[in-house]
Design an enzyme around this catalytic site. Structure first.
Site, PDB file in Angstrom:
ATOM      1  N   ARG A 160       0.835  -1.218   0.000  1.00 65.40           N
ATOM      2  CA  ARG A 160       0.000   0.000   0.000  1.00 65.40           C
ATOM      3  C   ARG A 160       0.872   1.273   0.000  1.00 65.40           C
ATOM      4  NH1 ARG A 160      -2.879  -3.674  -0.692  1.00 65.40           N
ATOM      5  NH2 ARG A 160      -5.022  -3.999   0.026  1.00 65.40           N
ATOM      6  N   SER A 233     -10.326  -0.796   3.341  1.00 60.05           N
ATOM      7  CA  SER A 233      -9.580  -0.958   4.599  1.00 60.05           C
ATOM      8  C   SER A 233      -9.144   0.410   5.102  1.00 60.05           C
ATOM      9  CB  SER A 233      -8.331  -1.806   4.387  1.00 60.05           C
ATOM     10  OG  SER A 233      -8.670  -3.063   3.893  1.00 60.05           O
ATOM     11  N   GLU A 329      -4.537   3.912   6.650  1.00 61.52           N
ATOM     12  CA  GLU A 329      -4.180   3.726   5.242  1.00 61.52           C
ATOM     13  C   GLU A 329      -4.813   4.822   4.355  1.00 61.52           C
ATOM     14  OE1 GLU A 329      -3.712   2.749   1.499  1.00 61.52           O
ATOM     15  OE2 GLU A 329      -5.667   2.001   2.124  1.00 61.52           O
TER      16      GLU A 329
HETATM   17  N1  EPU Z   1     -10.275 -10.769  10.374  1.00 59.00           N
HETATM   18  C1  EPU Z   1     -11.013 -10.853  11.537  1.00 59.00           C
HETATM   19  N2  EPU Z   1     -12.135 -10.079  11.651  1.00 59.00           N
HETATM   20  C2  EPU Z   1     -12.534  -9.236  10.669  1.00 59.00           C
HETATM   21  C3  EPU Z   1     -11.782  -9.144   9.491  1.00 59.00           C
HETATM   22  C4  EPU Z   1     -10.637  -9.915   9.365  1.00 59.00           C
HETATM   23  O1  EPU Z   1     -10.675 -11.600  12.439  1.00 59.00           O
HETATM   24  O2  EPU Z   1     -13.568  -8.570  10.863  1.00 59.00           O
HETATM   25  C5  EPU Z   1      -9.053 -11.591  10.240  1.00 59.00           C
HETATM   26  C6  EPU Z   1      -9.321 -13.036   9.893  1.00 59.00           C
HETATM   27  O3  EPU Z   1      -8.330 -13.819  10.533  1.00 59.00           O
HETATM   28  C7  EPU Z   1      -9.100 -13.076   8.390  1.00 59.00           C
HETATM   29  C8  EPU Z   1      -7.975 -12.086   8.228  1.00 59.00           C
HETATM   30  O4  EPU Z   1      -8.243 -11.075   9.186  1.00 59.00           O
HETATM   31  O5  EPU Z   1      -8.730 -14.365   7.942  1.00 59.00           O
HETATM   32  C9  EPU Z   1      -7.838 -11.482   6.847  1.00 59.00           C
HETATM   33  O6  EPU Z   1      -9.058 -10.866   6.471  1.00 59.00           O
HETATM   34  P1  EPU Z   1      -9.354 -10.515   4.923  1.00 59.00           P
HETATM   35  O7  EPU Z   1      -9.097 -11.715   4.061  1.00 59.00           O
HETATM   36  O8  EPU Z   1     -10.717  -9.914   4.859  1.00 59.00           O
HETATM   37  O9  EPU Z   1      -8.247  -9.480   4.530  1.00 59.00           O
HETATM   38  P2  EPU Z   1      -7.639  -8.191   5.259  1.00 59.00           P
HETATM   39  O10 EPU Z   1      -6.248  -8.519   5.658  1.00 59.00           O
HETATM   40  O11 EPU Z   1      -8.569  -7.731   6.347  1.00 59.00           O
HETATM   41  C10 EPU Z   1      -6.567  -7.243   3.087  1.00 59.00           C
HETATM   42  C11 EPU Z   1      -6.562  -5.935   2.337  1.00 59.00           C
HETATM   43  C12 EPU Z   1      -7.859  -5.778   1.559  1.00 59.00           C
HETATM   44  C13 EPU Z   1      -8.003  -6.953   0.579  1.00 59.00           C
HETATM   45  C14 EPU Z   1      -7.965  -8.261   1.383  1.00 59.00           C
HETATM   46  C15 EPU Z   1      -7.950  -9.480   0.489  1.00 59.00           C
HETATM   47  C16 EPU Z   1      -5.166  -4.408   3.614  1.00 59.00           C
HETATM   48  C17 EPU Z   1      -5.121  -3.184   4.465  1.00 59.00           C
HETATM   49  N3  EPU Z   1      -6.395  -4.821   3.249  1.00 59.00           N
HETATM   50  O12 EPU Z   1      -7.609  -7.154   4.064  1.00 59.00           O
HETATM   51  O13 EPU Z   1      -7.758  -4.578   0.804  1.00 59.00           O
HETATM   52  O14 EPU Z   1      -9.204  -6.864  -0.170  1.00 59.00           O
HETATM   53  O15 EPU Z   1      -6.747  -8.321   2.179  1.00 59.00           O
HETATM   54  O16 EPU Z   1      -6.729  -9.584  -0.170  1.00 59.00           O
HETATM   55  O17 EPU Z   1      -4.119  -4.952   3.288  1.00 59.00           O
HETATM   56  C18 EPU Z   1      -8.236  -2.239   0.863  1.00 59.00           C
HETATM   57  O18 EPU Z   1      -7.014  -2.056   0.852  1.00 59.00           O
HETATM   58  O19 EPU Z   1      -9.058  -1.293   0.871  1.00 59.00           O
HETATM   59  C19 EPU Z   1      -8.754  -3.607   0.897  1.00 59.00           C
HETATM   60  C20 EPU Z   1     -10.058  -3.874   0.997  1.00 59.00           C
END
Ligand code: EPU
Length: 333
Positions: A160, A233, A329
């Site tokens: 990012r 995010s 972010e």
């Molecule tokens: N999780 C929770 N509770 C929640 C959300 C997430 O416990 O409410 C934990 C779970 O363990 C889950 C893990 O977080 O397995 C990962 O969650 P998710 O797959 O939804 O991904 P993220 O890490 O929360 C990142 C990016 C997203 C992108 C997704 C999928 C960042 C800041 N965000 O989110 O990007 O869509 O991975 O690749 O790196 C964005 O940048 O706007 C965005 C949406």
């Protein structure tokens, strides 16, 4: 080119924050952009308005970048170079590439925003980032009015992050971006948990099927900004050193994590926020999304300041509980 006065920016930012621009102009051509930036240096750029939280009225002249067009350079057997103007809607561009059977962007379907801003934060999802297919971009230097070309290396992409968030912040206006995409032998990236499970019954998925899986996953977790204001995010996933991680893991054995390098561990911020009890909470019209705790939302009439206060409350609680400072972010204006 018509400069309008006292324009609400609510329709132009995906958080749906109702602040005003003193002066506002839509830029439809490179000539217009050159002409206006030769006279006005105090400008504020709006593209898709998808990665900003507006907390106050904008005094500078707001330029809404509406440059449109897609050009294909197809001189190679296996790859194709596709140049999109900055004002093209990102998701529509991804879907157009898929319709041409050009591979590389399918995991990035349904990300809000426009082509011109995607390199600034090196947008990414489901194991793919823009830097993986980014070839080059052209940008106008505000100071000189010159168009300069930036290669992948010069953009210095990170998680990012890019040179446009750091040393070149506020100095350039991106006018177009070129991607190097595959025409055949696509390099599918479907190992991300939710994607592989959605596609488990398809032995050789097409670009369209991968995009469909991505769209279904995003729709199940992330609020549609046309219905509930948000900027995706709100925080970055924090990366901590191994020693700090081991201390945390002793206390919280179930803590999810990804190994980034020998001494760097990434923790999902969504998990930290959920553990602290914020998921689904609402404070007036500002809230934390019920399906994805990393996404802050505007239920209608929240001000940017109210969303920011909620973000600070979350930061404070997570710092107290886990000794981790979450980095915001989204650009706070
Ligand atoms: N999780 C929770 N509770 C929640 C959300 C997430 O416990 O409410 C934990 C779970 O363990 C889950 C893990 O977080 O397995 C990962 O969650 P998710 O797959 O939804 O991904 P993220 O890490 O929360 C990142 C990016 C997203 C992108 C997704 C999928 C960042 C800041 N965000 O989110 O990007 O869509 O991975 O690749 O790196 C964005 O940048 O706007 C965005 C949406």
């Amino acid at each position: 080119m018509k400069i309008q006065e006292n324009i609400s920016l609510k329709p132009f930012n995906t958080f749906g924050i109702d602040v005003y621009a003193k002066r506002f102009v839509t830029i439809n051509s490179l000539n217009d952009l050159k002409s206006i930036t030769s006279k006005e240096k105090n400008i504020f750029l709006m593209s898709g308005g998808s990665n900003m939280l507006l907390t106050k009225d904008i005094e500078n002249l707001v330029l809404q970048i509406n440059l449109k067009g897609i050009v294909v350079n197809d001189t190679d057997n296996d790859v194709v170079y596709v140049t999109a103007e900055a004002g093209e809607n990102w998701h529509e561009f991804v879907m157009w590439c898929i319709s041409q059977n050009y591979g590389g962007l399918e995991n990035l379907a349904l990300i809000p925003g426009n082509v011109g801003t995607c390199p600034i934060q090196n947008i990414g999802a489901y194991g793919v980032e823009i830097k993986d297919t980014f070839h080059q971009l052209e940008a106008l230097e505000i100071e000189t009015g010159k168009i300069k070309t930036f290669t992948n290396e010069v953009c210095d992409f990170g998680y990012r992050n890019s040179v446009f968030k750091n040393e070149l912040k506020g100095k350039y206006i991106i006018v177009n971006v070129t991607f190097k995409l595959t025409k055949r032998n696509h390099n599918f990236n479907i190992s991300y948990g939710a994607i592989s499970s959605t596609l488990k019954d398809i032995s050789k998925p097409t670009l369209q099927e991968i995009a469909n899986a991505v769209i279904a996953i995003r729709q199940s977790k992330l609020p549609d900004p046309r219905e509930i204001g948000n900027s995706g995010s709100f925080f970055k996933n924090p990366v901590i050193d191994l020693d700090s991680f081991q201390i945390l893991q002793k206390k919280y054995p179930e803590i999810p994590h990804y190994i980034v390098s020998e001494n760097e561990i990434k923790i999902p911020a969504g998990w930290l926020i959920e553990q602290c009890g914020f998921k689904g909470q609402r404070f007036g019209d500002a809230g934390v999304h019920q399906n994805q705790a990393l996404v802050l939302v505007n239920y209608g009439n929240a001000s940017g300041q109210e969303i920011l206060e909620l973000a600070q409350k979350i930061q404070q609680k997570i710092l107290e509980t886990y000794n981790i400072l979450l980095e915001i972010e989204v650009n706070i204006i």
